[in-house]
Enzyme design. Structure first.
Site: not given
Ligand SMILES: [Zn+2]
Length: 1021
Positions: A216, A115, A118-119
């Protein structure tokens, strides 16, 4: 999304980036892809294929070509000779083209590695060394979809656009981002996690943990449904990658190091471990050439079996797991705030026919009042209905079947388990009613014909999991064939489904019973654990580490505040976008004294009907009950058919008969509003007459007499509206702030916001069911009539005359009542602030004020301005510097301009940033130059030019009484907004606080709120 105007109200602007998909065990509703076409495909008599099997094109060998007639598409499977990368191209006459790069990413811990990667991939690459090109491109493109997502075993980077220049631009940026990202350490600190001083300028202030993904995920797990779904996935598949939290457990995220992340990228983002998808009309040769030349030819093939996911080893005995959750103060009473589910492992996802059959079986068992589980688990009414995980899931390597309940008492856990087993054995004993089975299959067939926008994206999302496991995604598109094979199996063996149930439900020890109960100390325990984690992190830091942390804080801050150099990024020009899309025209016709819109469109043999009933005349109390009315009215049966019969008829002849409530302000002056109930339905042409017959039966002869059923539906309704507040908190905060601006805003909150949840809970407590039945009945009698109604029919050119004929007959039966008042005048309020205190670790903040309604000359300027404020001010300050996951500004058609933040560690600091917008706008002349103005216009165009399904063309005419010409005019006015217009609006609307504004926070109790903001706050507990 229903309406282009509505998008202003309910979309997730600026949250597009980097979604994390918590659990893959989710509802069975997304069965198959739906289709969308802007223009009708031409009739092709002799099919010509673009690529031939066996031949090589730009380093890619074509392996398989198939035409799939039910979707009018041709599928090409190509493989790169050097790296083995598979490219799946779907050739289809659809203007909305798609491109995506998928990777199989299998984490072995819960640090959120895939994750965070991905950012980070979207934070700058070799060719585009710009901070955050992804966010920058949001404003330089007219993409209809742009995102990146991390699932339990994949990471995907999809976008879609109707503009070819845009397609090529985004393609370059996405490819460079994933194959050659910078993965800079500073970006890791910003996006992942970091230790930083609370006050970065003061080395004596305490150290805290910050980071975008860190916040998040804290926000993601604020929602109990998420906690439950994640835990279900982790516990049903405990042995391999699914045993971990791919998005990241906040308490584990700080264990991740930057070198780990760089290594993971090398291994998992290798072209041999990627799959590339393209869809639409644009020239694929250009895509192949770019891929080969720039990226793939520079790499070798590697064996990607390291990322392959093995089948979960079957258990020899069932397991039970209990977890605790946060006490949800918006939810049910504490003794009922429990959840339970039974999950059973099914078949290998790559066995597509078996998986399809099990999916249909699951629908038959779960869906609607004729299904076995509904009868045995829901109707005894000891819970708040099915929970979110219920359904069949084929997103993991082994598929799973889940049934669960929300809002039940702990003492009913045993009852649930007994009923579950009883239901299975009874279904095996009794078999299935063929009418029920047929209605489920009909619904499946209708959904193949029904067209929704974004067909290409939907197809990708529905194929990603199967593709990831090397399943046959092409054959999986042949849904009609799968239906036929299932029908054949059923006719050859009367016990086909019963045998499957023996195999998968009875003789299956891989069965998990998961229970969840609230713990009043949940939040406190989390805070303690977070504190302990921080203590451990800080404990052993040497002086030089501490200095480094302080330095990094300052460097990152300077880096975030530096003016970005975006010149290397491509951008569209005005001439690329000047032409608007052409939609089929909407005509008006008076039919039986009812104003009716007629739209002849390529609806693929489906006819759509919408009826809008004006209800502005209802009393205040009745109005407040309309959302509930809409929810129960089609679920109670009629005088002629009981609810089971009626549901079966609706399911076997139509795509459903749905009701919703709409509050629409006058788009001219914003001084009055109309309330209405919208009924929507659709059916295949052969069933249109039955569809209208069922509508007529429902509207004229609805029956609310069965009090037990009504009581059950109401309780399920209340449980369902309380789910999802934390995950869409910004929308609730905006509604909460708008409710302080005017009585129309307040009513909106009472119809769909937190105000509605509170009202309903209280109403049910103090009202007896008999009284409720009478009120709902009286609403129905007042609402359903043709004197206060407008209609809309969308159908094919050839079928339209017949559709109108049936519609006429339907209208004939509706009663005439006296014409009621059509609108109410809006009262504005003095400014005020309110907080909904919630037991969650993040905030959602909003500020709303009245500016100018849709047709006011300033509206397009303000809309462009909202984009500038979002991109250039709120994102850098509230997201990047202050650590909120999202922030933005927008103006809706009612004229309300609002600011909001999403999963925000701060509240008063963010509200202060909202208040300082004028100061920022005036701080520096260069904040608004020609380029930023143009980029903001592109941002607005993304909404104005968004795709719309054929069944929904004209929805704005119906709801807002806005003509297509008005819309065209708005578009061209928006494109011609100048910097001078901007300056005028800034002075007019932002210099002084508006006369009518409100602020709202959803978040944890903050005793210092009044002190910090200098304003009075109403606290709602
Ligand atoms: Zn995210």
């Amino acid at each position: 999304m229903l309406s282009r105007l509505k998008m202003l109200r309910s979309s997730h602007p600026q949250l597009v980036r980097a979604q994390f998909i918590t659990s893959s065990i989710k509802s069975a509703s997304k069965l198959i892809c739906r289709r969308q076409v802007v223009t009708m495909p031409p009739v092709i008599h002799q099919r010509e294929y673009k690529y031939t099997e066996g031949k090589v094109y730009h380093g890619f060998q074509c392996e398989r070509v198939e035409h799939i007639s039910e979707f009018e598409l041709t599928s090409y499977t190509l493989r790169h000779e050097g790296t083995g990368t598979e490219l799946w191209h779907i050739d289809r006459n659809d203007a909305n083209n798609v491109f995506s790069i998928n990777f199989r990413t299998t984490p072995f811990d819960s640090t959120g590695l895939p994750h965070i990667l991905e950012h980070l991939s979207l934070c700058g690459s070799k060719k585009f060394p710009v901070r955050d090109p992804f966010f920058k491109m949001l404003n330089r493109s007219v993409a209809t979809f742009m995102n990146a997502m991390t699932g339990p075993d994949y990471t995907i980077y999809p976008f879609s656009t109707m503009n070819e220049m845009d397609f090529r631009n985004l393609q370059q940026i996405y490819l460079d981002a994933v194959f050659r990202p910078n993965l800079a350490y500073l970006d890791f600190l910003q996006e992942g996690w970091r230790l930083e001083h609370k006050d970065i300028n003061d080395q004596n202030s305490p150290l805290v943990i910050k980071g975008v993904v860190y916040n998040e995920m804290k926000g993601a797990f604020s929602e109990n449904a998420q906690i439950f779904g994640q835990s279900l996935l982790n516990n049903v598949f405990p042995d391999h990658t699914y045993g971990h939290v791919s998005g990241g457990n906040p308490l584990e995220i700080p264990k991740l190091t930057h070198p780990d992340l760089v290594d993971f990228h090398k291994k998992y983002y290798h072209p041999s471990n990627s799959r590339i998808y393209s869809y639409g009309l644009f020239d694929t040769n250009k895509t192949l050439a770019l891929l080969d030349k720039e990226y793939l030819s520079k790499q070798n093939w590697i064996d990607n079996s390291y990322s392959r996911i093995p089948q979960q080893e079957r258990w020899i005995q069932p397991r039970n797991v209990h977890i605790s959750s946060r006490l949800d103060n918006m939810g049910a009473t504490i003794d009922r705030q429990n959840q339970i589910a039974i999950a059973l492992l099914m078949c290998d996802a790559t066995n597509i026919q078996e998986s399809f059959d099990l999916q249909v079986l699951s629908e038959v068992l779960i869906r609607g009042p004729n299904s076995a589980f509904y009868k045995n688990l829901i109707e005894p009414n000891f819970s708040g209905g099915y929970n979110q995980g219920t359904g069949y899931s084929s997103d993991t390597k082994d598929t799973a079947f889940v049934v669960g309940l929300q809002d039940l008492k702990v003492e009913d856990f045993t009852k649930f388990i007994e009923l579950f087993d009883k239901t299975i054995s009874k279904a095996i004993g009794d078999g299935f009613q063929s009418e029920h089975l047929e209605s489920v299959l009909h619904n499946l067939e209708l959904s193949l014909k029904h067209q929704s926008p974004n067909f290409g994206i939907t197809l990708l999302l529905n194929s990603t999991a199967l593709w990831n496991h090397e399943g046959d995604v092409v054959s999986n598109l042949r849904v009609s064939d799968m239906i036929s094979r299932l029908r054949a199996s059923l006719s050859q063996n009367n016990n086909y489904f019963q045998d499957k149930m023996e195999q998968y439900f009875v003789n299956n020890n891989h069965r998990l019973t998961l229970t969840m109960s609230p713990d009043e100390l949940y939040e406190e325990n989390f805070r303690k654990a977070e504190k302990e984690l921080l203590r451990q992190k800080v404990k052993n830091l040497a002086k030089e580490n501490l200095n480094q942390i302080y330095e990094n804080g300052l460097i990152l801050d300077a880096f975030q505040k530096a003016k970005p150099n975006n010149d290397v990024l491509p951008c569209l020009t005005l001439k690329d976008v000047i032409e608007s899309l052409k939609w089929p025209k909407v005509f008006y016709q008076n039919i039986k004294n009812v104003q009716t819109q007629i739209c002849k469109a390529s609806t693929n043999d489906v006819t759509y009907c919408k009826c809008l009933f004006n209800i502005t005349d209802l009393t205040q109390e009745e109005t407040m009950l309309v959302p509930l009315f809409c929810n129960v009215i089609s679920a109670m049966g009629t005088t002629k058919y009981n609810y089971r019969q009626f549901d079966e008829l609706v399911l076997s002849k139509t795509g459903g008969i749905d009701f919703s409530v709409n509050l629409i302000e006058d788009v001219n002056d914003g001084k009055s509003y109309r309330l209405s109930v919208l009924m929507s339905t659709h059916a295949l042409e052969k069933n249109v007459s039955s569809m209208f017959h069922l509508c007529q039966e429902l509207l004229n002869n609805f029956m609310l007499n069965d009090l037990d059923r009504l009581k059950m539906l109401i309780e399920n309704y209340i449980s369902n509206i309380s789910v999802g507040v934390a995950s869409s908190g910004h929308l609730y905060a905006i509604l909460g702030a708008t409710s302080l601006v005017s009585d129309a805003g307040k009513l909106k909150d009472l119809l769909s916001g937190v105000g509605h949840i509170n009202f309903m809970k209280n109403y049910v407590r103090i009202t007896n069911p008999l009284e409720m039945r009478d009120k709902l009945t009286s609403i129905g009698r007042k609402v359903f009539n043709k004197s206060n109604m407008r209609g809309a029919i969308n159908s094919t050119q050839s079928y339209m005359p017949l559709a109108i004929k049936h519609y006429e007959n339907f209208l004939e039966t509706l009663p005439d009542l006296k014409k009621t008042k059509t609108c109410s005048y809006i009262q504005f309020f003095d400014p005020s602030c309110q907080q909904y205190s919630m037991n969650i670790p993040v905030n959602y903040c909003a500020k709303a004020f009245f500016a100018a309604p849709y047709l006011h000359k300033d509206h397009p300027t303000l809309r462009v301005l909202a984009k500038v404020v979002s991109a250039k001010y709120l994102l850098p300050v509230v997201r990047e510097q202050n650590g909120a996951y999202g922030a933005g500004a927008r103006i809706s058609s009612d004229g309300i301009f609002s600011f909001y933040s999403y999963r925000d560690p701060h509240s008063s600091k963010t509200l202060d940033a909202f208040d300082k917008t004028y100061k920022w706008l005036r701080s520096d002349k260069s904040v608004i130059d020609q380029q930023s103005l143009f980029e903001a216009k592109l941002g607005v165009l993304q909404q104005l030019d968004s795709t719309i399904a054929p069944g929904n063309i004209g929805i704005d005419n119906l709801l807002y009484e806005l003509s297509q010409e008005c819309f065209e005019d708005y578009r061209s006015r928006m494109l011609s907004v100048t910097i001078n217009d901007f300056q005028d609006c800034i002075e007019k609307y932002f210099r002084n606080p508006s006369k009518y504004y409100g602020k709202c926070i959803l978040g944890p109790v903050n005793n210092k709120l009044e002190f910090e903001t200098g304003q009075k706050w109403k606290i709602n507990n």
